[in-house]
Design an enzyme around this catalytic site. Structure first.
Site, PDB file in Angstrom:
ATOM      1  N   ARG A   1      -5.054  26.953 -32.117  1.00 29.34           N
ATOM      2  CA  ARG A   1      -4.510  28.121 -31.427  1.00 29.34           C
ATOM      3  C   ARG A   1      -5.157  29.373 -32.021  1.00 29.34           C
ATOM      4  O   ARG A   1      -5.218  29.539 -33.235  1.00 29.34           O
ATOM      5  CB  ARG A   1      -2.990  28.184 -31.607  1.00 29.34           C
ATOM      6  CG  ARG A   1      -2.319  29.347 -30.895  1.00 29.34           C
ATOM      7  CD  ARG A   1      -0.827  29.371 -31.216  1.00 29.34           C
ATOM      8  NE  ARG A   1      -0.155  28.187 -30.708  1.00 29.34           N
ATOM      9  CZ  ARG A   1       0.962  27.679 -31.229  1.00 29.34           C
ATOM     10  NH1 ARG A   1       1.508  28.247 -32.296  1.00 29.34           N
ATOM     11  NH2 ARG A   1       1.518  26.609 -30.698  1.00 29.34           N
TER      12      ARG A   1
ATOM     13  N   ARG B   1       3.203  35.468 -36.579  1.00 33.64           N
ATOM     14  CA  ARG B   1       2.388  34.855 -35.538  1.00 33.64           C
ATOM     15  C   ARG B   1       1.657  35.948 -34.753  1.00 33.64           C
ATOM     16  O   ARG B   1       1.616  37.102 -35.159  1.00 33.64           O
ATOM     17  CB  ARG B   1       3.282  34.017 -34.610  1.00 33.64           C
ATOM     18  CG  ARG B   1       4.044  32.893 -35.323  1.00 33.64           C
ATOM     19  CD  ARG B   1       3.136  31.780 -35.788  1.00 33.64           C
ATOM     20  NE  ARG B   1       3.866  30.653 -36.361  1.00 33.64           N
ATOM     21  CZ  ARG B   1       4.340  29.618 -35.671  1.00 33.64           C
ATOM     22  NH1 ARG B   1       4.188  29.573 -34.362  1.00 33.64           N
ATOM     23  NH2 ARG B   1       4.954  28.620 -36.287  1.00 33.64           N
TER      24      ARG B   1
ATOM     25  N   LYS C   1       8.497  30.734 -39.080  1.00 34.73           N
ATOM     26  CA  LYS C   1       7.631  31.596 -38.278  1.00 34.73           C
ATOM     27  C   LYS C   1       8.305  32.937 -38.016  1.00 34.73           C
ATOM     28  O   LYS C   1       9.530  33.054 -38.016  1.00 34.73           O
ATOM     29  CB  LYS C   1       7.297  30.904 -36.961  1.00 34.73           C
ATOM     30  CG  LYS C   1       8.500  30.514 -36.117  1.00 34.73           C
ATOM     31  CD  LYS C   1       8.064  29.678 -34.934  1.00 34.73           C
ATOM     32  CE  LYS C   1       9.261  29.144 -34.157  1.00 34.73           C
ATOM     33  NZ  LYS C   1       8.859  28.250 -33.060  1.00 34.73           N
TER      34      LYS C   1
ATOM     35  N   LYS D   1       7.882  36.465 -35.485  1.00 33.96           N
ATOM     36  CA  LYS D   1       7.227  36.939 -34.263  1.00 33.96           C
ATOM     37  C   LYS D   1       7.505  38.414 -34.018  1.00 33.96           C
ATOM     38  O   LYS D   1       8.643  38.864 -34.129  1.00 33.96           O
ATOM     39  CB  LYS D   1       7.693  36.101 -33.067  1.00 33.96           C
ATOM     40  CG  LYS D   1       7.328  34.631 -33.191  1.00 33.96           C
ATOM     41  CD  LYS D   1       7.791  33.812 -32.009  1.00 33.96           C
ATOM     42  CE  LYS D   1       7.335  32.364 -32.130  1.00 33.96           C
ATOM     43  NZ  LYS D   1       7.784  31.535 -30.977  1.00 33.96           N
TER      44      LYS D   1
ATOM     45  N   CYS E   1       5.536  24.799 -20.920  1.00 30.52           N
ATOM     46  CA  CYS E   1       4.798  24.462 -22.137  1.00 30.52           C
ATOM     47  C   CYS E   1       3.975  23.194 -21.894  1.00 30.52           C
ATOM     48  O   CYS E   1       4.214  22.460 -20.935  1.00 30.52           O
ATOM     49  CB  CYS E   1       5.752  24.275 -23.304  1.00 30.52           C
ATOM     50  SG  CYS E   1       6.804  22.805 -23.155  1.00 30.52           S
TER      51      CYS E   1
ATOM     52  N   CYS F   1       2.195  17.016 -27.403  1.00 32.20           N
ATOM     53  CA  CYS F   1       3.123  17.687 -28.312  1.00 32.20           C
ATOM     54  C   CYS F   1       4.079  16.664 -28.934  1.00 32.20           C
ATOM     55  O   CYS F   1       4.788  15.954 -28.217  1.00 32.20           O
ATOM     56  CB  CYS F   1       3.918  18.760 -27.574  1.00 32.20           C
ATOM     57  SG  CYS F   1       5.122  19.603 -28.653  1.00 32.20           S
TER      58      CYS F   1
ATOM     59  N   CYS G   1      11.204  20.425 -24.763  1.00 30.38           N
ATOM     60  CA  CYS G   1      12.161  20.221 -25.852  1.00 30.38           C
ATOM     61  C   CYS G   1      12.945  21.507 -26.035  1.00 30.38           C
ATOM     62  O   CYS G   1      12.629  22.534 -25.430  1.00 30.38           O
ATOM     63  CB  CYS G   1      11.429  19.836 -27.136  1.00 30.38           C
ATOM     64  SG  CYS G   1      10.673  21.233 -28.004  1.00 30.38           S
TER      65      CYS G   1
ATOM     66  N   CYS H   1       9.540  27.243 -26.386  1.00 33.20           N
ATOM     67  CA  CYS H   1       8.268  27.976 -26.447  1.00 33.20           C
ATOM     68  C   CYS H   1       8.028  28.836 -25.212  1.00 33.20           C
ATOM     69  O   CYS H   1       7.335  29.848 -25.293  1.00 33.20           O
ATOM     70  CB  CYS H   1       7.113  27.005 -26.645  1.00 33.20           C
ATOM     71  SG  CYS H   1       7.141  26.172 -28.252  1.00 33.20           S
TER      72      CYS H   1
END
Length: 686
Positions: free
Chosen positions: A127, A196, A279, A281, A497, A503, A543, A547
Site C-alpha cells: 500500500r 496512516r 493505527k 488516522k 473493500c 484479505c 468483515c 475499511c
C-alpha cells in the site's frame, strides 16, 4: 541519558527551553502544568542512538502494564528492522510472525489466496502513502508497470486515497519497494501502529486557497509523523535517502520537546521504540466539503479562513474510528467530536500533542481497545482535552462555526483555476484493470498528467489542457466509460473493500459481490415504485473492521459469516451520523426479503419525496422497521383487469381534445371529469 533520567525528564513540569523556536500567539494563553497522575501511562523510554541503537522499555508506574505480543515485537525490532531484515534473506515464501507485524510499518501485509486449498501460496500486498491522494505522472506509470510485472495485473484505489498492489512475491519485495521509492513514492507508514495516509479533498483547485491549505497541511502532518529511524531506506534502497527535504517548520515542530512530547536522543523522537498502540488516522478538509469522511478519523482537521481570505487556523475533531468486533458490545464505531480551534502556526504542535496523549495513555494490553476512540470514550472529551493541553502547552480555543456538510464526488469535468481542467473518473470498487487500465495509462502517459485518488475509490486526471478534452472523451468512450450523469447513483456513492480471496480478515465477499448486490438493490427499489435514479448510500465490507466505513452508510453490509451480512441502517448522505445495527447474519440469497419491505415502507411512509432512506430509518425507529420487515406479507397484488376502453366517435374525441387543450389538461382527465359529474347528478337506478 540513562533510563531513570529519561523518565524524570519525561515527567518534568518545567517549560524552560521547551518552547524554543515555537511561534506563539500574541494573545494571552493559559500554560497548563504537566500532571502525570491523571492516568497510568505506558511511558516508553528510548536509550542510545545511531543506526544500531539498543532500546529498552519500561512502564510508569513501577508495576509494569501488561502488553500485547505485538508490543513485544515492536520493542525488539530495532526500530522496525529485526527480524524482517533476516527473514527477507531466506528462501521461504513467507516471513515469521514477528516480521508479519513489522513489515506492516513498511507498508505491506502478508497474505495468501484462501481459495487455494492445497497449500498457502503466500504473497504480499503493498500500500502506498499518498497525502491528499496526490500521485505524480512518474509514480502512476511506475505503479502501472509494477502491477503487470510483479502483481496480479490490476491496481486498487483505496478508501484512504492510496494504491494497493496485490500479489507481490517475497523475492520481489525489494525490487518493487525500491521502484516505488525511486519514482518519488513511498509505502512507509501506510500500515502499522502509526499515522496512516493523511487525507484531504482530492480536487486540484488552484484558485481556492482553502483547498490549497488543506493539501499542504495534510502533506506537512504526513511528514511530521513519518518514522525517522531510517529502517525503511536501509532495507529497501540500501540506506540511500531519496526523498526531498521537508519544510523547515515540520522539522522544527518535530524536534521541539514540550512537556514530554519527544523522546530525547532517540532515532524516533515522537514514536520511541514502541510507536503507537494502534493505527492512527488523520484527515484535513475545508468547511462544507465532506468528501473524505472527516468524522471517521482519529483526528479531523478543518481549515478556517478569515474574512480577508487568509488562513487563520484550524478546527480539531478527535476520536473517530470504524473498527469493531461482532457481538462484543464494548467495541463500536465512533464519530470524532470537537476538541478546539488552534491558530495556523500551532497546527503541527497540536497534532503532535494529540499523538503523544494517545501514545502514552492508549491501551497496549489489548489491541481491540487500543484506538484513540476508546481512550476518549473512557475519559470523556474534557479530560482528554486537559491532558492533551499539557503536551500542547496551551489551551484550545472553542471551535469555529461551520456550514452544513456535503458529500462531493468530483466526477466529470471541472476547472482547476489555473487555466487547465480535471476529470473525475468513476472506478467501480476502485479496481483498475483490463481495458480501463490500458487506456488510462495511454492517456496519462501521452498527456503527461498527474492524478489524484479520491476517498470514494475514484481517480481524478489533473492538469488537462482544453485542447485535449475531446480526445480524452473519445478514448474513454471507446472502452465504454459512462458519463457521470449516466452512472447509477447507487454506484457513485458505493464502496467495497477487497475482502476475499486475499484479505485474511474477510468473512464474506465485498468487492466481488458488490456489483450484483447493487443491481439487486436497484431492482428491489424499482419493484416497490422508487425511481431508477433514487440515491442511496450503500457500503460493503467483508468483515467488521470497517475499511469502507460502512457504519456511516444509509445501508451498510458488513460480513457476518460465510455468505451472510450484518445490516446497518441510518447513516446520512453527507456522512455525519452513525448508522445502527439492524439485522444480523442475513444470508446473501435472502437479501430481497429485507430489501423489499424496507424500501416499500420507505416509499409509502416518507414524510416527503426527498426524505432520504437514512433519515427515514432514524425517524421511524429500528424496532418499527424490523417489525415491518418481519410482518411483511408481500407487495400489494395488482387488481386483475382494469379500466375498460370506451370508444367514442371521431368528432366527439376531437371536441374533447380542443376542450382539454383549453383547460390545460388531458383528454382522459377531462372525460373522467365529465363522466363523473354526469354519474353524480344522475338519478339512482331502481
Amino acid at each position: 541519558m540513562n533510563l531513570d533520567m529519561a523518565l524524570a525528564a519525561s515527567s518534568s513540569s518545567l517549560f524552560a527551553g521547551s518552547l524554543a523556536g515555537l511561534s506563539l500567539n500574541p494573545d494571552p494563553v493559559t500554560r497548563v502544568p504537566i500532571d502525570r497522575t491523571i492516568g497510568a501511562p505506558l511511558r516508553i523510554s528510548c536509550v542510545g542512538g545511531g543506526s544500531q541503537v539498543r532500546s529498552t522499555a519500561t512502564a510508569t508506574p513501577a508495576t509494569p502494564t501488561k502488553r500485547s505480543q505485538v508490543e513485544i515485537f515492536k520493542e525488539h525490532s530495532n526500530f522496525l528492522r529485526y527480524p524482517l531484515n533476516e527473514d527477507l534473506l531466506n528462501e521461504n515464501a513467507n516471513v515469521s510472525e514477528a516480521s508479519t507485524q513489522i513489515i506492516k510499518f513498511h507498508g505491506s501485509y502478508q497474505q495468501y489466496d484462501r481459495e487455494v486449498k492445497q497449500s498457502r501460496n503466500y504473497s504480499f500486498m503493498l500500500r502506498t502513502k499518498q497525502p491528499a491522494g496526490k500521485v505524480t505522472n512518474q509514480l502512476y506509470l511506475a505503479m502501472d508497470e509494477l502491477a503487470d510485472e510483479f502483481g496480479i495485473g490490476s491496481l486498487r484505489l483505496t478508501t484512504r486515497q492510496t494504491f494497493q498492489l496485490h500479489g507481490v512475491l517475497k523475492k520481489n519485495l525489494k525490487t518493487v519497494m525500491s521502484t516505488v521509492i525511486r519514482n518519488m513514492g513511498s509505502t512507509l507508514g501506510a500500515c502499522g501502529d502509526l499515522n496512516r495516509n493523511v487525507m484531504a479533498p482530492p480536487v486540484p483547485y488552484h484558485d481556492k486557497p482553502e483547498y490549497v491549505h488543506a493539501v499542504e497541511t495534510a502533506e506537512k502532518i504526513a511528514a511530521l509523523l513519518a518514522p525517522q529511524a531510517g529502517a525503511y531506506y536501509d532495507m529497501w534502497v540500501d540506506g540511500e535517502k531519496i526523498m526531498s527535504a521537508e519544510p523547515p517548520d515540520v522539522t522544527e515542530a518535530r524536534n521541539t520537546n514540550i512537556n514530554g512530547t519527544n523522546f530525547e536522543n532517540c532515532p524516533e523522537p515522537i514514536y520511541g521504540v514502541q510507536f503507537l498502540p494502534r493505527k492512527f488516522k488523520v484527515a484535513v478538509t475545508v468547511p462544507g466539503d465532506n468528501s473524505i469522511d472527516l468524522f471517521t478519523n482519529d483526528v479531523g482537521i478543518v481549515v478556517i479562513m478569515d474574512d480577508e481570505g487568509e488562513l487563520e487556523g484550524f478546527n480539531l475533531y478527535v476520536g473517530g474510528g470504524m473498527g469493531r468486533t461482532h457481538r462484543i458490545q464494548n467495541t463500536f464505531p465512533r464519530l470524532s467530536e470537537p476538541l478546539g480551534f488552534v491558530p495556523k502556526e500551532d497546527i503541527l504542535y497540536a497534532v503532535k500533542a494529540i499523538v503523544a496523549t494517545q501514545r502514552d495513555y492508549g491501551r497496549r494490553d489489548e489491541r481491540r481497545y487500543s484506538r484513540l476512540k476508546y481512550l476518549i470514550d473512557d475519559w470523556g472529551i474534557e479530560k482528554f482535552k486537559l491532558v492533551t493541553e499539557q503536551y500542547y502547552g496551551r489551551t484550545f480555543h472553542p471551535v469555529r462555526d461551520l456550514p452544513p456538510w456535503e458529500f462531493k464526488s468530483y466526477l466529470g469535468w471541472g476547472e482547476q483555476g489555473d487555466g487547465r481542467l480535471f476529470y473525475g473518473l468513476h472506478v467501480e470498487n476502485g479496481r483498475i484493470k483490463g481495458e480501463l487500465k490500458k487506456t488510462l495509462r495511454e492517456i496519462i502517459e501521452t498527456y503527461n498528467l498527474s492524478v489524484r485518488i479520491s476517498a470514494n475509490q475514484n481517480l481524478i486526471l489533473c492538469d488537462i489542457r482544453q485542447a485535449w478534452k475531446s480526445k480524452i472523451n473519445k478514448s474513454l468512450a471507446a472502452i465504454g466509460v459512462q458519463l457521470p450523469r449516466s452512472i447509477d447513483p447507487l454506484n457513485v456513492t458505493a464502496l467495497a473493500c477487497p475482502a476475499l480471496p486475499l484479505c485474511p480478515l474477510a468473512i464474506t465477499e465485498a468487492e466481488r459481490g458488490a456489483p450484483a448486490i447493487l443491481e439487486r438493490i436497484r431492482a428491489s427499489m424499482k419493484k416497490v415504485g422508487l425511481g431508477s435514479k433514487q440515491p442511496l448510500v450503500v457500503r460493503f465490507t467483508g468483515c467488521p473492521n470497517g475499511c469502507t466505513r460502512p457504519y456511516m452508510a444509509e445501508l451498510g453490509l458488513v460480513g457476518d459469516g460465510p455468505n451472510s451480512y450484518q445490516l446497518w441502517v441510518g447513516g446520512t448522505t453527507n456522512q455525519t451520523r452513525l448508522a445502527q445495527t439492524f439485522m444480523e447474519k442475513v444470508k446473501v440469497q435472502e437479501l430481497e426479503k429485507v430489501f423489499e419491505p424496507l424500501f416499500h415502507y420507505w416509499k409509502t411512509e416518507r414524510s416527503h419525496e426527498d426524505e432520504s432512506f437514512g433519515d427515514f430509518a432514524m425517524r421511524v425507529g429500528l424496532e418499527t422497521l424490523k417489525n415491518y420487515v418481519q410482518t411483511f406479507e408481500g407487495l400489494p397484488k395488482k387488481k386483475k383487469g382494469g379500466p375498460k376502453i370506451i370508444n367514442v366517435n371521431k368528432d366527439l374525441y376531437e371536441a374533447l381534445g380542443k376542450m382539454a387543450e383549453a383547460e390545460g389538461t388531458s383528454v382522459t382527465n377531462l372525460a373522467t371529469k365529465v363522466l363523473s359529474s354526469y354519474v353524480d347528478s344522475a338519478p339512482t337506478a331502481q
